[in-house]
Design a protein around this motif. Sequence first.
Motif, PDB file in Angstrom:
ATOM      1  N   SER A   9       0.818  -1.217   0.000  1.00  0.00           N
ATOM      2  CA  SER A   9       0.000   0.000   0.000  1.00  0.00           C
ATOM      3  C   SER A   9       0.853   1.269   0.000  1.00  0.00           C
ATOM      4  CB  SER A   9      -0.964   0.003   1.182  1.00  0.00           C
ATOM      5  OG  SER A   9      -0.250   0.006   2.404  1.00  0.00           O
ATOM      6  N   PHE A  10       2.116   1.175   0.401  1.00  0.00           N
ATOM      7  CA  PHE A  10       2.996   2.339   0.382  1.00  0.00           C
ATOM      8  C   PHE A  10       3.164   2.880  -1.039  1.00  0.00           C
ATOM      9  CE2 PHE A  10       5.978  -0.922  -0.827  1.00  0.00           C
ATOM     10  CZ  PHE A  10       6.884  -0.278  -1.659  1.00  0.00           C
ATOM     11  N   LEU A  11       2.935   2.035  -2.039  1.00  0.00           N
ATOM     12  CA  LEU A  11       3.096   2.474  -3.429  1.00  0.00           C
ATOM     13  C   LEU A  11       2.133   3.595  -3.794  1.00  0.00           C
ATOM     14  CD1 LEU A  11       3.644  -0.980  -5.131  1.00  0.00           C
ATOM     15  CD2 LEU A  11       5.345   0.814  -4.761  1.00  0.00           C
ATOM     16  N   ASN A  12       0.980   3.636  -3.166  1.00  0.00           N
ATOM     17  CA  ASN A  12       0.024   4.719  -3.437  1.00  0.00           C
ATOM     18  C   ASN A  12       0.612   6.078  -3.091  1.00  0.00           C
ATOM     19  OD1 ASN A  12      -2.006   3.020  -4.369  1.00  0.00           O
ATOM     20  ND2 ASN A  12      -2.773   2.655  -2.312  1.00  0.00           N
ATOM     21  N   ASP A  13       1.460   6.123  -2.078  1.00  0.00           N
ATOM     22  CA  ASP A  13       2.092   7.388  -1.688  1.00  0.00           C
ATOM     23  C   ASP A  13       3.199   7.800  -2.640  1.00  0.00           C
ATOM     24  OD1 ASP A  13       0.445   7.615   0.518  1.00  0.00           O
ATOM     25  OD2 ASP A  13       1.861   6.615   1.860  1.00  0.00           O
ATOM     26  N   LEU A  14       3.618   6.919  -3.527  1.00  0.00           N
ATOM     27  CA  LEU A  14       4.699   7.217  -4.465  1.00  0.00           C
ATOM     28  C   LEU A  14       4.195   7.589  -5.856  1.00  0.00           C
ATOM     29  CD1 LEU A  14       7.209   4.362  -3.550  1.00  0.00           C
ATOM     30  CD2 LEU A  14       7.109   6.683  -2.643  1.00  0.00           C
ATOM     31  N   LEU A  15       2.920   7.467  -6.076  1.00  0.00           N
ATOM     32  CA  LEU A  15       2.369   7.815  -7.390  1.00  0.00           C
ATOM     33  C   LEU A  15       2.524   9.312  -7.641  1.00  0.00           C
ATOM     34  CD1 LEU A  15      -0.846   5.623  -7.277  1.00  0.00           C
ATOM     35  CD2 LEU A  15       1.229   5.207  -8.607  1.00  0.00           C
ATOM     36  N   PRO A  16       2.731   9.720  -8.878  1.00  0.00           N
ATOM     37  CA  PRO A  16       3.013  11.130  -9.162  1.00  0.00           C
ATOM     38  C   PRO A  16       1.883  12.088  -8.798  1.00  0.00           C
ATOM     39  CG  PRO A  16       2.934   9.857 -11.196  1.00  0.00           C
ATOM     40  CD  PRO A  16       2.802   8.892 -10.072  1.00  0.00           C
ATOM     41  N   TRP A  17       0.684  11.610  -8.627  1.00  0.00           N
ATOM     42  CA  TRP A  17      -0.437  12.482  -8.252  1.00  0.00           C
ATOM     43  C   TRP A  17      -0.731  12.429  -6.757  1.00  0.00           C
ATOM     44  CZ3 TRP A  17      -0.744   8.658 -11.978  1.00  0.00           C
ATOM     45  CH2 TRP A  17      -1.226   7.436 -11.552  1.00  0.00           C
ATOM     46  N   SER A  18       0.093  11.714  -6.011  1.00  0.00           N
ATOM     47  CA  SER A  18      -0.133  11.584  -4.572  1.00  0.00           C
ATOM     48  C   SER A  18       0.113  12.918  -3.856  1.00  0.00           C
ATOM     49  CB  SER A  18       0.788  10.524  -3.978  1.00  0.00           C
ATOM     50  OG  SER A  18       0.685  10.520  -2.573  1.00  0.00           O
ATOM     51  N   PRO A  19      -0.792  13.316  -2.977  1.00  0.00           N
ATOM     52  CA  PRO A  19      -0.555  14.540  -2.194  1.00  0.00           C
ATOM     53  C   PRO A  19       0.497  14.328  -1.119  1.00  0.00           C
ATOM     54  CG  PRO A  19      -2.606  13.499  -1.510  1.00  0.00           C
ATOM     55  CD  PRO A  19      -2.091  12.721  -2.696  1.00  0.00           C
ATOM     56  N   ASN A  20       0.947  13.101  -0.912  1.00  0.00           N
ATOM     57  CA  ASN A  20       1.923  12.792   0.131  1.00  0.00           C
ATOM     58  C   ASN A  20       3.367  12.918  -0.324  1.00  0.00           C
ATOM     59  OD1 ASN A  20      -0.224  12.190   1.869  1.00  0.00           O
ATOM     60  ND2 ASN A  20      -0.296  10.088   1.158  1.00  0.00           N
ATOM     61  N   LEU A  21       3.596  13.269  -1.573  1.00  0.00           N
ATOM     62  CA  LEU A  21       4.960  13.462  -2.056  1.00  0.00           C
ATOM     63  C   LEU A  21       5.548  14.719  -1.422  1.00  0.00           C
ATOM     64  CD1 LEU A  21       4.489  12.718  -5.853  1.00  0.00           C
ATOM     65  CD2 LEU A  21       5.581  11.251  -4.155  1.00  0.00           C
ATOM     66  N   PRO A  22       6.854  14.725  -1.205  1.00  0.00           N
ATOM     67  CA  PRO A  22       7.477  15.924  -0.607  1.00  0.00           C
ATOM     68  C   PRO A  22       7.392  17.127  -1.548  1.00  0.00           C
ATOM     69  CG  PRO A  22       9.133  14.292  -1.195  1.00  0.00           C
ATOM     70  CD  PRO A  22       7.817  13.669  -1.452  1.00  0.00           C
ATOM     71  N   ASP A  23       7.272  18.295  -0.965  1.00  0.00           N
ATOM     72  CA  ASP A  23       7.157  19.529  -1.749  1.00  0.00           C
ATOM     73  C   ASP A  23       8.383  19.795  -2.611  1.00  0.00           C
ATOM     74  OD1 ASP A  23       4.610  20.077  -0.807  1.00  0.00           O
ATOM     75  OD2 ASP A  23       5.361  21.230   0.905  1.00  0.00           O
ATOM     76  N   GLY A  24       9.557  19.321  -2.200  1.00  0.00           N
ATOM     77  CA  GLY A  24      10.797  19.587  -2.913  1.00  0.00           C
ATOM     78  C   GLY A  24      10.842  19.008  -4.312  1.00  0.00           C
ATOM     79  N   ILE A  25       9.992  18.050  -4.619  1.00  0.00           N
ATOM     80  CA  ILE A  25      10.019  17.468  -5.961  1.00  0.00           C
ATOM     81  C   ILE A  25       8.954  18.082  -6.872  1.00  0.00           C
ATOM     82  CG2 ILE A  25      11.024  15.318  -5.149  1.00  0.00           C
ATOM     83  CD1 ILE A  25       8.319  13.989  -5.539  1.00  0.00           C
ATOM     84  N   ARG A  26       8.201  18.997  -6.323  1.00  0.00           N
ATOM     85  CA  ARG A  26       7.165  19.675  -7.116  1.00  0.00           C
ATOM     86  C   ARG A  26       7.744  20.957  -7.725  1.00  0.00           C
ATOM     87  NH1 ARG A  26       2.691  17.004  -6.296  1.00  0.00           N
ATOM     88  NH2 ARG A  26       2.348  15.963  -4.317  1.00  0.00           N
ATOM     89  N   LYS A  27       7.300  21.270  -8.935  1.00  0.00           N
ATOM     90  CA  LYS A  27       7.704  22.521  -9.550  1.00  0.00           C
ATOM     91  C   LYS A  27       7.002  23.671  -8.838  1.00  0.00           C
ATOM     92  CE  LYS A  27       8.241  20.569 -14.149  1.00  0.00           C
ATOM     93  NZ  LYS A  27       7.714  20.591 -15.527  1.00  0.00           N
ATOM     94  N   ASN A  28       7.676  24.788  -8.775  1.00  0.00           N
ATOM     95  CA  ASN A  28       7.088  25.982  -8.125  1.00  0.00           C
ATOM     96  C   ASN A  28       6.039  26.618  -8.977  1.00  0.00           C
ATOM     97  OD1 ASN A  28       8.760  25.571  -5.957  1.00  0.00           O
ATOM     98  ND2 ASN A  28      10.326  26.944  -6.734  1.00  0.00           N
TER      99      ASN A  28
END
Length: 52
Positions: A33-52
């Motif tokens: 189930s941890f894989l759901n947190d790694l999907l590119p649309w997951s809100p649980n991804l760290p902010d540092g990997i998101r474009k500003n």
Amino acid sequence: MAETAKANNLKPYDYFVYLLEEIPKHMDDTDRSFLNDLLPWSPNLPDGIRKN
């Protein structure tokens, strides 16, 4: 994967690095189930990997 990351406002390189760091932490898990947190649309991804 790179195009999906881009479509979800992620920096592809940083996203791949994050995946390669996180997935090995779960190699012994039987629950995937941890894989759901790694999907590119997951809100649980760290902010540092998101474009500003």
